[in-house]
Design an enzyme around this catalytic site. Structure first.
Site, PDB file in Angstrom:
ATOM      1  N   ASP A 137      -0.058   5.025   0.990  1.00 24.44           N
ATOM      2  CA  ASP A 137      -0.287   5.989   2.071  1.00 24.44           C
ATOM      3  C   ASP A 137      -0.205   5.302   3.438  1.00 24.44           C
ATOM      4  O   ASP A 137      -1.006   4.419   3.734  1.00 24.44           O
ATOM      5  CB  ASP A 137      -1.687   6.623   1.920  1.00 24.44           C
ATOM      6  N   ASP A 194       0.881  -1.155   0.000  1.00 28.41           N
ATOM      7  CA  ASP A 194       0.000   0.000   0.000  1.00 28.41           C
ATOM      8  C   ASP A 194       0.932   1.223   0.000  1.00 28.41           C
ATOM      9  O   ASP A 194       2.121   1.092   0.309  1.00 28.41           O
ATOM     10  CB  ASP A 194      -0.874  -0.041   1.263  1.00 28.41           C
TER      11      ASP A 194
END
Ligand code: BG6
Ligand code: MG
Length: 220
Positions: free
Chosen positions: A12, A10
């Site tokens: 963020d 991922d």
């Protein structure tokens, strides 16, 4: 012993701390609209698309807004967010991340980005991390946000791995749900109390050396 062909990250809150910039930008909008918006509320926005995040934020208010107004709000939040991310530099890559990406390269483990953000390319460029990824799946390439597994399944397909040969690194409960729905193990990055659905949780990549982390995942 599990075979790991692809690590899916991922963006963020995993590669960089842009989760805080998302919060600041939503908070500015919330303050303008007179909505009380806390860090706890913000947890529910992690991994969720921009428009879905806005819906969650507006659900904290009694007011009803038109589709046109919502589009303006989303644009306003994004403009504010982009102001933050265009000032980012290489120093904002979270500790241990570059080393782990390098370790994956050395070991022939493929790497994919799996984020629903439409700003992912801009951030990777600012962080000078583009060369480290074999595949970049972002909000411009998926229809469904997490907890739908689409983003991770595309990462697996683009790197030629079966879902069970991948591992996902996530800082959001919703993101771990997406990994599970994709049939992939998930390492939580952050707080073990929040990420109770992860196979195991680390505070950050600096906690373990690459070989230790991979060895631990192989045992799932
Ligand atoms: C995710 C974030 O990575 O991207 C969410 O966790 C965010 O908080 C989503 O809403 C969409 O991001 P963007 O940059 O397209 O608004
Ligand atoms: Mg995240």
């Amino acid at each position: 012993m599990r075979t790991i062909k692809t690590c899916i990250f991922d963006l963020d809150g995993v590669i960089c701390d842009t989760a805080k910039y998302h919060f600041y930008a939503w908070k500015t909008l919330a303050d303008r609209l007179g909505i009380i918006f806390t860090h706890k509320d913000n947890e529910r926005l992690k991994g969720v698309s921009r428009m879905e995040s806005l819906e969650i934020l507006l659900s904290l208010s009694d007011k009803i807004y038109t589709t046109g107004e919502k589009l303006v709000f989303a644009e306003e939040k994004n403009k504010n967010y982009v102001d933050y991310i265009t000032k980012m530099g290489k120093d904002e890559v979270l500790p241990g991340v570059t080393e782990f990406l390098e370790y994956c390269r050395e070991q022939g483990i493929k790497t994919a980005l799996g984020s629903v953000s439409r700003n992912a390319e801009t951030i990777l460029k600012r962080l000078k991390l583009e060369p480290y990824f074999d595949a970049v799946i972002d909000g411009t390439k998926v229809v469904n946000a997490k907890p739908d597994p689409e983003v991770f399944l595309k990462g697996a397909a683009e790197t030629g791995a079966k879902p069970e040969e991948c591992v996902v690194f996530e800082d959001a409960f919703t993101g771990i749900q997406a990994a599970k729905a994709a049939g992939m193990p998930a390492v939580g990055i952050g707080d073990a109390k929040v990420l109770s659905n992860a196979d195991f949780v680390i505070r950050g990549f600096e906690e373990l050396r690459g070989e230790q982390l991979i060895a631990r995942i192989r045992q799932f």
